[in-house]
Motif scaffolding. Structure first.
Motif, PDB file in Angstrom:
ATOM      1  N   PRO A   9       0.825  -1.201   0.000  1.00 12.83           N
ATOM      2  CA  PRO A   9       0.000   0.000   0.000  1.00 12.83           C
ATOM      3  C   PRO A   9       0.868   1.263   0.000  1.00 12.83           C
ATOM      4  CG  PRO A   9      -0.596  -1.471   1.817  1.00 12.83           C
ATOM      5  CD  PRO A   9       0.580  -2.078   1.141  1.00 12.83           C
ATOM      6  N   VAL A  10       0.349   2.299  -0.624  1.00 14.66           N
ATOM      7  CA  VAL A  10       1.047   3.590  -0.687  1.00 14.66           C
ATOM      8  C   VAL A  10       0.319   4.555   0.244  1.00 14.66           C
ATOM      9  CG1 VAL A  10       1.544   5.558  -2.201  1.00 14.66           C
ATOM     10  CG2 VAL A  10       1.869   3.207  -3.040  1.00 14.66           C
ATOM     11  N   LEU A  11       1.064   5.309   1.048  1.00 20.10           N
ATOM     12  CA  LEU A  11       0.454   6.273   1.967  1.00 20.10           C
ATOM     13  C   LEU A  11       0.419   7.659   1.319  1.00 20.10           C
ATOM     14  CD1 LEU A  11       2.211   5.260   5.338  1.00 20.10           C
ATOM     15  CD2 LEU A  11      -0.079   4.616   4.541  1.00 20.10           C
ATOM     16  N   PRO A  12      -0.763   8.140   0.915  1.00 18.48           N
ATOM     17  CA  PRO A  12      -0.820   9.466   0.305  1.00 18.48           C
ATOM     18  C   PRO A  12      -0.380  10.539   1.292  1.00 18.48           C
ATOM     19  CG  PRO A  12      -2.883   8.262  -0.035  1.00 18.48           C
ATOM     20  CD  PRO A  12      -2.074   7.484   0.969  1.00 18.48           C
ATOM     21  N   GLY A  13       0.363  11.517   0.804  1.00 18.59           N
ATOM     22  CA  GLY A  13       0.839  12.611   1.658  1.00 18.59           C
ATOM     23  C   GLY A  13       2.151  12.308   2.369  1.00 18.59           C
ATOM     24  N   PHE A  14       2.685  11.114   2.141  1.00 23.27           N
ATOM     25  CA  PHE A  14       3.947  10.726   2.785  1.00 23.27           C
ATOM     26  C   PHE A  14       5.090  10.900   1.774  1.00 23.27           C
ATOM     27  CE2 PHE A  14       6.391   6.882   4.733  1.00 23.27           C
ATOM     28  CZ  PHE A  14       7.191   7.751   5.482  1.00 23.27           C
ATOM     29  N   ILE A  15       6.064  11.731   2.166  1.00 25.58           N
ATOM     30  CA  ILE A  15       7.201  12.057   1.295  1.00 25.58           C
ATOM     31  C   ILE A  15       8.491  11.623   2.001  1.00 25.58           C
ATOM     32  CG2 ILE A  15       8.485  13.938   0.186  1.00 25.58           C
ATOM     33  CD1 ILE A  15       5.887  15.639   0.397  1.00 25.58           C
ATOM     34  N   VAL A  16       9.340  10.905   1.295  1.00 20.79           N
ATOM     35  CA  VAL A  16      10.591  10.436   1.895  1.00 20.79           C
ATOM     36  C   VAL A  16      11.787  11.009   1.134  1.00 20.79           C
ATOM     37  CG1 VAL A  16      12.031   8.366   2.225  1.00 20.79           C
ATOM     38  CG2 VAL A  16       9.605   8.304   2.848  1.00 20.79           C
ATOM     39  N   PHE A  17      12.792  11.463   1.883  1.00 18.70           N
ATOM     40  CA  PHE A  17      14.050  11.928   1.299  1.00 18.70           C
ATOM     41  C   PHE A  17      15.124  10.882   1.556  1.00 18.70           C
ATOM     42  CE2 PHE A  17      13.926  16.506   0.099  1.00 18.70           C
ATOM     43  CZ  PHE A  17      12.573  16.709   0.270  1.00 18.70           C
ATOM     44  N   GLU A  18      15.898  10.572   0.545  1.00 19.57           N
ATOM     45  CA  GLU A  18      16.979   9.586   0.692  1.00 19.57           C
ATOM     46  C   GLU A  18      18.247  10.073   0.009  1.00 19.57           C
ATOM     47  OE1 GLU A  18      17.122   6.667   2.273  1.00 19.57           O
ATOM     48  OE2 GLU A  18      15.019   6.187   2.694  1.00 19.57           O
ATOM     49  N   GLY A  19      19.373   9.591   0.518  1.00 20.95           N
ATOM     50  CA  GLY A  19      20.662   9.906  -0.095  1.00 20.95           C
ATOM     51  C   GLY A  19      21.787   9.494   0.836  1.00 20.95           C
ATOM     52  N   LEU A  20      22.997   9.539   0.309  1.00 20.94           N
ATOM     53  CA  LEU A  20      24.183   9.206   1.123  1.00 20.94           C
ATOM     54  C   LEU A  20      24.313  10.164   2.293  1.00 20.94           C
ATOM     55  CD1 LEU A  20      27.050   8.751  -1.492  1.00 20.94           C
ATOM     56  CD2 LEU A  20      25.949   6.959  -0.148  1.00 20.94           C
ATOM     57  N   ASP A  21      25.107   9.824   3.279  1.00 25.54           N
ATOM     58  CA  ASP A  21      25.432  10.764   4.359  1.00 25.54           C
ATOM     59  C   ASP A  21      26.137  11.963   3.729  1.00 25.54           C
ATOM     60  OD1 ASP A  21      24.927   9.426   7.128  1.00 25.54           O
ATOM     61  OD2 ASP A  21      25.662   7.849   5.813  1.00 25.54           O
ATOM     62  N   GLY A  22      25.672  13.150   4.046  1.00 23.28           N
ATOM     63  CA  GLY A  22      26.256  14.358   3.457  1.00 23.28           C
ATOM     64  C   GLY A  22      25.601  14.752   2.148  1.00 23.28           C
ATOM     65  N   ALA A  23      24.596  13.993   1.707  1.00 20.57           N
ATOM     66  CA  ALA A  23      23.917  14.304   0.432  1.00 20.57           C
ATOM     67  C   ALA A  23      23.051  15.556   0.537  1.00 20.57           C
ATOM     68  CB  ALA A  23      23.061  13.122  -0.020  1.00 20.57           C
ATOM     69  N   GLY A  24      22.670  15.907   1.753  1.00 20.27           N
ATOM     70  CA  GLY A  24      21.841  17.108   1.933  1.00 20.27           C
ATOM     71  C   GLY A  24      20.372  16.807   2.177  1.00 20.27           C
ATOM     72  N   THR A  25      20.041  15.556   2.507  1.00 20.54           N
ATOM     73  CA  THR A  25      18.617  15.208   2.704  1.00 20.54           C
ATOM     74  C   THR A  25      18.002  15.971   3.879  1.00 20.54           C
ATOM     75  OG1 THR A  25      19.235  13.311   4.059  1.00 20.54           O
ATOM     76  CG2 THR A  25      18.826  12.872   1.733  1.00 20.54           C
ATOM     77  N   THR A  26      18.755  16.114   4.966  1.00 22.39           N
ATOM     78  CA  THR A  26      18.186  16.779   6.151  1.00 22.39           C
ATOM     79  C   THR A  26      17.878  18.243   5.835  1.00 22.39           C
ATOM     80  OG1 THR A  26      19.505  15.305   7.528  1.00 22.39           O
ATOM     81  CG2 THR A  26      18.548  17.233   8.615  1.00 22.39           C
TER      82      THR A  26
END
Ligand code: TYD
Length: 216
Positions: A9-26
Protein backbone atom coordinates in the motif's frame (compact mmCIF):
# COMPACT_ATOMS: atom_id res chain seq x y z
CA UNK A 1 18.31 -6.01 -7.33
CA UNK A 2 14.79 -6.07 -5.83
CA UNK A 3 13.48 -9.61 -5.72
CA UNK A 4 9.91 -9.01 -4.46
CA UNK A 5 6.99 -7.35 -6.26
CA UNK A 6 6.61 -4.33 -3.89
CA UNK A 7 2.93 -3.83 -4.46
CA UNK A 8 2.62 -2.61 -0.88
CA UNK A 9 0.00 0.00 0.00
CA UNK A 10 1.05 3.59 -0.69
CA UNK A 11 0.45 6.27 1.97
CA UNK A 12 -0.82 9.47 0.30
CA UNK A 13 0.84 12.61 1.66
CA UNK A 14 3.95 10.73 2.78
CA UNK A 15 7.20 12.06 1.30
CA UNK A 16 10.59 10.44 1.90
CA UNK A 17 14.05 11.93 1.30
CA UNK A 18 16.98 9.59 0.69
CA UNK A 19 20.66 9.91 -0.10
CA UNK A 20 24.18 9.21 1.12
CA UNK A 21 25.43 10.76 4.36
CA UNK A 22 26.26 14.36 3.46
CA UNK A 23 23.92 14.30 0.43
CA UNK A 24 21.84 17.11 1.93
CA UNK A 25 18.62 15.21 2.70
CA UNK A 26 18.19 16.78 6.15
CA UNK A 27 18.63 20.35 4.89
CA UNK A 28 16.32 19.87 1.92
CA UNK A 29 13.62 17.94 3.83
CA UNK A 30 13.54 20.59 6.57
CA UNK A 31 13.43 23.44 4.09
CA UNK A 32 10.60 21.84 2.13
CA UNK A 33 8.67 21.43 5.37
CA UNK A 34 9.19 25.12 6.27
CA UNK A 35 8.22 26.11 2.75
CA UNK A 36 4.95 24.16 2.88
CA UNK A 37 4.19 25.70 6.29
CA UNK A 38 5.11 29.26 5.40
CA UNK A 39 1.57 30.65 5.60
CA UNK A 40 0.41 28.51 8.55
CA UNK A 41 0.65 28.55 12.33
CA UNK A 42 -0.12 26.17 15.24
CA UNK A 43 -2.77 23.61 14.42
CA UNK A 44 -3.08 24.76 10.81
CA UNK A 45 0.46 23.56 10.08
CA UNK A 46 0.35 21.46 6.92
CA UNK A 47 3.59 19.52 6.96
CA UNK A 48 5.55 17.65 9.63
CA UNK A 49 9.25 16.89 9.41
CA UNK A 50 10.41 13.61 10.89
CA UNK A 51 13.41 11.31 10.54
CA UNK A 52 14.89 7.84 10.93
CA UNK A 53 16.54 6.85 13.16
CA UNK A 54 13.72 8.44 15.18
CA UNK A 55 13.96 10.27 18.50
CA UNK A 56 11.98 7.42 20.08
CA UNK A 57 13.70 4.87 22.37
CA UNK A 58 14.36 2.54 19.42
CA UNK A 59 16.04 5.32 17.46
CA UNK A 60 18.09 6.40 20.45
CA UNK A 61 19.38 2.87 20.87
CA UNK A 62 20.43 2.79 17.20
CA UNK A 63 22.27 6.14 17.46
CA UNK A 64 24.10 4.99 20.58
CA UNK A 65 25.22 1.83 18.77
CA UNK A 66 26.35 3.73 15.66
CA UNK A 67 28.37 6.16 17.75
CA UNK A 68 29.56 3.92 20.56
CA UNK A 69 32.30 1.31 20.91
CA UNK A 70 30.05 -1.78 20.89
CA UNK A 71 29.60 -3.60 17.59
CA UNK A 72 26.47 -5.47 16.55
CA UNK A 73 26.04 -7.61 13.45
CA UNK A 74 24.59 -6.07 10.27
CA UNK A 75 21.46 -8.23 10.66
CA UNK A 76 20.91 -6.96 14.20
CA UNK A 77 21.12 -3.41 12.88
CA UNK A 78 18.60 -4.30 10.17
CA UNK A 79 16.21 -5.63 12.83
CA UNK A 80 16.67 -2.52 14.98
CA UNK A 81 16.03 -0.15 12.08
CA UNK A 82 12.89 -2.15 11.21
CA UNK A 83 11.71 -1.98 14.82
CA UNK A 84 12.31 1.77 14.84
CA UNK A 85 10.37 2.08 11.55
CA UNK A 86 7.46 0.20 13.11
CA UNK A 87 7.44 2.68 16.02
CA UNK A 88 7.78 5.58 13.60
CA UNK A 89 4.70 4.45 11.68
CA UNK A 90 2.55 3.27 14.55
CA UNK A 91 3.41 5.51 17.50
CA UNK A 92 0.09 6.76 18.95
CA UNK A 93 1.38 10.28 19.53
CA UNK A 94 2.81 11.75 16.36
CA UNK A 95 3.49 8.54 14.44
CA UNK A 96 3.40 8.76 10.65
CA UNK A 97 0.00 7.07 10.32
CA UNK A 98 -1.47 9.29 13.01
CA UNK A 99 -0.26 12.48 11.31
CA UNK A 100 -1.44 11.38 7.89
CA UNK A 101 -4.86 10.49 9.32
CA UNK A 102 -5.02 14.06 10.70
CA UNK A 103 -4.57 15.31 7.13
CA UNK A 104 -0.93 16.37 7.48
CA UNK A 105 1.82 15.95 4.94
CA UNK A 106 4.66 13.92 6.50
CA UNK A 107 8.21 14.47 5.28
CA UNK A 108 10.67 11.86 6.51
CA UNK A 109 14.43 12.18 6.31
CA UNK A 110 15.14 8.48 5.48
CA UNK A 111 12.86 5.42 5.51
CA UNK A 112 13.02 1.82 4.34
CA UNK A 113 15.14 2.67 1.27
CA UNK A 114 17.99 3.47 3.70
CA UNK A 115 17.71 -0.02 5.16
CA UNK A 116 17.78 -1.57 1.68
CA UNK A 117 20.88 0.48 0.75
CA UNK A 118 22.85 0.40 4.03
CA UNK A 119 21.88 -2.89 5.69
CA UNK A 120 21.39 -4.55 2.27
CA UNK A 121 25.04 -3.79 1.54
CA UNK A 122 26.21 -5.89 4.52
CA UNK A 123 23.47 -8.36 5.50
CA UNK A 124 21.93 -10.75 2.94
CA UNK A 125 19.89 -8.47 0.67
CA UNK A 126 16.92 -10.83 0.28
CA UNK A 127 16.50 -10.98 4.06
CA UNK A 128 16.69 -7.20 4.48
CA UNK A 129 14.22 -6.82 1.64
CA UNK A 130 11.66 -9.23 3.11
CA UNK A 131 12.05 -7.67 6.56
CA UNK A 132 11.12 -4.29 5.10
CA UNK A 133 8.49 -5.59 2.73
CA UNK A 134 5.87 -5.35 5.49
CA UNK A 135 5.96 -1.54 5.49
CA UNK A 136 3.80 0.77 3.39
CA UNK A 137 5.40 2.87 0.66
CA UNK A 138 5.51 6.68 0.51
CA UNK A 139 3.66 8.54 -2.21
CA UNK A 140 6.87 10.44 -3.14
CA UNK A 141 10.50 9.45 -2.92
CA UNK A 142 13.05 12.25 -3.31
CA UNK A 143 16.50 10.88 -4.05
CA UNK A 144 19.33 13.38 -3.78
CA UNK A 145 21.90 11.74 -5.97
CA UNK A 146 25.12 13.21 -4.65
CA UNK A 147 28.48 11.86 -5.83
CA UNK A 148 30.34 10.31 -2.93
CA UNK A 149 33.20 12.83 -2.98
CA UNK A 150 30.80 15.77 -2.84
CA UNK A 151 28.84 14.17 0.00
CA UNK A 152 32.09 13.47 1.84
CA UNK A 153 33.13 17.11 1.48
CA UNK A 154 29.85 18.20 3.04
CA UNK A 155 30.43 15.87 5.99
CA UNK A 156 33.82 17.43 6.69
CA UNK A 157 32.22 19.97 9.01
CA UNK A 158 30.94 17.22 11.30
CA UNK A 159 33.01 16.58 14.38
CA UNK A 160 32.94 12.79 14.41
CA UNK A 161 31.75 10.26 11.88
CA UNK A 162 29.70 7.26 12.96
CA UNK A 163 30.52 3.78 11.75
CA UNK A 164 28.20 3.95 8.71
CA UNK A 165 29.79 7.20 7.56
CA UNK A 166 33.16 5.59 6.84
CA UNK A 167 34.43 5.75 3.24
CA UNK A 168 34.28 2.01 2.51
CA UNK A 169 30.67 1.81 3.72
CA UNK A 170 29.62 4.86 1.69
CA UNK A 171 31.18 3.38 -1.46
CA UNK A 172 29.04 0.25 -1.18
CA UNK A 173 25.93 2.16 -0.19
CA UNK A 174 26.27 4.51 -3.19
CA UNK A 175 25.99 1.58 -5.62
CA UNK A 176 23.17 -0.02 -3.66
CA UNK A 177 21.15 3.20 -3.62
CA UNK A 178 21.43 3.76 -7.36
CA UNK A 179 20.28 0.19 -8.10
CA UNK A 180 17.41 0.26 -5.63
CA UNK A 181 16.14 3.69 -6.69
CA UNK A 182 16.25 2.60 -10.33
CA UNK A 183 14.18 -0.49 -9.44
CA UNK A 184 11.53 1.59 -7.67
CA UNK A 185 11.47 3.98 -10.63
CA UNK A 186 10.82 1.03 -12.96
CA UNK A 187 8.20 -0.49 -10.64
CA UNK A 188 6.20 2.75 -10.90
CA UNK A 189 4.35 2.44 -7.60
CA UNK A 190 6.12 5.33 -5.84
CA UNK A 191 6.67 8.68 -7.59
CA UNK A 192 10.48 8.81 -7.67
CA UNK A 193 12.10 12.24 -8.05
CA UNK A 194 15.83 12.26 -8.55
CA UNK A 195 17.87 15.44 -8.06
CA UNK A 196 21.48 16.03 -8.99
CA UNK A 197 23.11 16.51 -5.60
CA UNK A 198 26.22 18.12 -7.04
CA UNK A 199 24.20 21.30 -7.68
CA UNK A 200 24.07 24.03 -5.01
CA UNK A 201 21.72 23.76 -2.04
CA UNK A 202 19.72 26.69 -3.44
CA UNK A 203 19.42 25.18 -6.91
CA UNK A 204 18.22 21.85 -5.55
CA UNK A 205 15.81 23.57 -3.18
CA UNK A 206 14.37 25.59 -6.09
CA UNK A 207 13.76 22.39 -8.06
CA UNK A 208 12.17 20.63 -5.08
CA UNK A 209 9.79 23.50 -4.25
CA UNK A 210 8.80 23.84 -7.89
CA UNK A 211 7.91 20.15 -7.89
CA UNK A 212 5.93 20.08 -4.65
CA UNK A 213 4.14 23.38 -5.25
CA UNK A 214 2.48 21.46 -8.08
CA UNK A 215 1.40 18.59 -5.84
CA UNK A 216 0.58 20.21 -2.50
P1 TYD B 1 21.35 10.14 9.66
O1 TYD B 1 20.18 10.54 8.86
O2 TYD B 1 22.72 10.42 9.04
O3 TYD B 1 21.28 10.76 11.09
P2 TYD B 1 22.28 11.87 11.68
O4 TYD B 1 22.20 13.03 10.72
O5 TYD B 1 21.71 12.17 13.02
O6 TYD B 1 23.64 11.24 11.73
O7 TYD B 1 21.21 8.60 9.97
C1 TYD B 1 22.18 7.91 10.70
C2 TYD B 1 22.71 6.76 9.88
O8 TYD B 1 21.79 5.69 9.86
C3 TYD B 1 23.05 7.08 8.45
O9 TYD B 1 24.40 6.72 8.21
C4 TYD B 1 22.15 6.18 7.66
C5 TYD B 1 21.84 5.07 8.61
N1 TYD B 1 20.59 4.32 8.37
C6 TYD B 1 20.67 2.97 8.05
O10 TYD B 1 21.76 2.41 7.96
N2 TYD B 1 19.53 2.27 7.88
C7 TYD B 1 18.29 2.83 7.99
O11 TYD B 1 17.26 2.14 7.82
C8 TYD B 1 18.22 4.23 8.33
C9 TYD B 1 16.88 4.88 8.47
C10 TYD B 1 19.40 4.93 8.50
Amino acid sequence: MLTLPWENPVLPGFIVFEGLDGAGTTTQARRLCDHLNKDTTGSTVKANWTCEPTGLPTGKLIRSLLNGPDEVTPWTLALLFAADRNEHLAHPAGGIRDLLAAGKVVISDRYLFSSLAYQGAYAPFVDVESLNHQFPLPEHLVFIDTPRDTAKGRMRDRTARDRLEQDDVQARVETMYRDIIADFERAGRVAVHRFDGSASVETIFGQITELFDRYI
